[in-house]
Design an enzyme around this catalytic site. Structure first.
Site, mmCIF file in Angstrom:
data_model
loop_
_atom_site.group_PDB
_atom_site.id
_atom_site.type_symbol
_atom_site.label_atom_id
_atom_site.label_comp_id
_atom_site.label_asym_id
_atom_site.label_seq_id
_atom_site.Cartn_x
_atom_site.Cartn_y
_atom_site.Cartn_z
ATOM 1 N N LYS A 29 20.717 6.340 1.182
ATOM 2 C CA LYS A 29 20.674 6.759 -0.227
ATOM 3 C C LYS A 29 22.081 7.124 -0.678
ATOM 4 C CE LYS A 29 18.991 10.394 -3.301
ATOM 5 N NZ LYS A 29 20.336 10.957 -3.563
ATOM 6 N N ASP B 115 23.804 13.157 10.409
ATOM 7 C CA ASP B 115 25.010 13.504 9.661
ATOM 8 C C ASP B 115 26.014 14.159 10.600
ATOM 9 O OD1 ASP B 115 26.787 13.974 7.436
ATOM 10 O OD2 ASP B 115 25.004 14.003 6.144
ATOM 11 N N ASP C 90 27.760 9.896 14.025
ATOM 12 C CA ASP C 90 28.683 9.213 13.114
ATOM 13 C C ASP C 90 28.149 7.813 12.856
ATOM 14 O OD1 ASP C 90 30.759 7.881 11.866
ATOM 15 O OD2 ASP C 90 32.320 8.852 13.042
ATOM 16 N N MET C 91 27.838 7.516 11.612
ATOM 17 C CA MET C 91 27.243 6.223 11.279
ATOM 18 C C MET C 91 28.173 5.058 11.584
ATOM 19 S SD MET C 91 27.398 6.496 7.124
ATOM 20 C CE MET C 91 28.951 6.844 6.262
ATOM 21 N N HIS D 283 27.925 3.023 -1.443
ATOM 22 C CA HIS D 283 28.825 2.920 -2.601
ATOM 23 C C HIS D 283 30.084 3.769 -2.447
ATOM 24 C CE1 HIS D 283 26.648 6.339 -5.069
ATOM 25 N NE2 HIS D 283 27.442 6.831 -4.152
#
Length: 356
Positions: free
Chosen positions: A257, A223, A243-244, A261
């Site tokens: 998770k 995160d 950072d994804m 969205h």
């Protein structure tokens, strides 16, 4: 009392009016639930052993004495809508209110109410008053949330400590509730995994549940720095900053998770491509585990379907989206994955196993 039977034509009109009234006054049901949380009525009934009369409830909550009759009317709404049960014992003039399976989740010790408090907070509710106006603007204009509050939800939380705590508490409560069920009912998805990266995993509630259930799995939360700085210590979960959208550390599996969205298709494809780079081939056990809604999956029960589309509209106001299977398939294949499997076993949410 004589029962008047309207003509079929007038009955149809009355039924149509009732349908519109039912939708129009639906917000009263939500606000009645919010007031029950604010007053801690579920705790008051729980403290009396799970059932309580109105005078007993009053001894446990903060209520002005002039509002006693008003509380009776509030409880009538909450019992008609199924939040609490009610019965009038033989020979008694006092109704006895009880906890239902739903309201048992609202007792503080169960710790699910923070999520509902977040969803019913004015910060979340007020943008919907401008929904019609927002639809009349170009899509490039601000999100509904930003149009209302002047900031996107993440910047708003960064400048409002009260809302930030409400948000964190809500997410932790939901994660703790659903993850416990997930590992018990769908634990097979974690079998054969030796390491797992929980992308945007926050304070690590989900990873801690997975780690406790499967001690052999090395769980790592990825995160942003300010999130990791607040991470708990003394757990088996490791926390790393990153950072994804840039890269994801290598692991046997990646766990997402309620991450995708929050984003549009372009951003989701970018995240998934980074996930694919982080895991080994499928024959070596590599996979991505997505925990999210698949609109239209699972039971055809009306309450189930309505909840899924309600969530989709809720996410629209921050520029996110819930997706049906075809929409999931589109971004999964575009990100370079070869196959996927949907497991609709967790309430209105599903597990999607995605394979390289």
């Amino acid at each position: 009392m004589a029962l008047i039977t309207p003509s079929p034509k007038n009955q149809a009109l009355l039924d149509a009016q009732l349908e519109l009234w039912h939708h129009t006054f639906g917000y009263i049901k939500s606000m009645a639930l919010k007031s029950a949380l604010d007053l801690r009525i579920p705790d008051a009934i729980h403290d009396h052993g799970g059932t309580a009369t109105l005078p007993q409830i009053v001894t446990k909550i903060t209520l002005h004495e002039s509002k006693f009759s008003c509380l009776r009317r509030l409880m009538r709404v909450l019992t008609v809508t199924g939040v609490f049960s009610v019965e009038l014992p033989d020979g008694s003039s006092e109704h006895v209110y009880g906890l239902t399976p739903a309201s048992r989740l609202l007792v503080t010790s169960e710790n699910f109410s923070p999520f509902l408090s977040l969803m019913l907070d004015s910060v979340f509710v007020s943008p919907f008053f401008g929904l019609g106006e927002w639809f009349q603007r170009k899509l490039s204009d601000p999100t509904l949330f930003k149009m209302t509050h002047g900031k996107n939800i993440w910047d708003f939380a960064g400048h409002n400590k009260k809302f930030a705590k409400l948000f964190d508490d809500g997410m932790v409560a939901d994660s703790g509730f659903i993850m416990d069920i997930m590992v018990k009912e769908c634990g097979d998805v974690f079998h054969g995994i030796s390491s797992l990266i929980d992308v945007a995993g926050g304070l690590g509630g989900a990873s801690q549940t997975i780690s406790n259930a499967f001690p052999h799995v090395e769980c790592i939360v990825l995160d942003l720095p300010h999130v990791v700085a607040s991470a708990p210590t003394g757990t088996n979960v490791k926390y790393i900053t990153g950072d994804m959208f840039e890269s994801i550390p290598s692991a046997n599996a990646v766990f997402l998770k309620w991450v995708l969205h929050d984003w549009g298709d372009v951003e989701c494809v970018k995240i998934l491509r980074n996930c694919r780079k982080a895991i080994p081939p499928r024959d070596a056990g590599g996979k991505v585990i997505i925990f999210d809604m698949v609109v239209g999956s699972g039971t055809s029960d009306l309450k189930h379907k309505e909840t899924q589309v309600f969530f989709d509209l809720l996410l629209m106001f921050i520029n996110g989206a819930e997706r049906d299977e075809q929409e999931w398939k589109k971004i999964i294949l575009e990100a370079g994955f070869s196959d996927y499997k949907i497991i609709p076993l967790v309430g209105v949410r599903s597990i999607i196993e995605v394979y390289p």
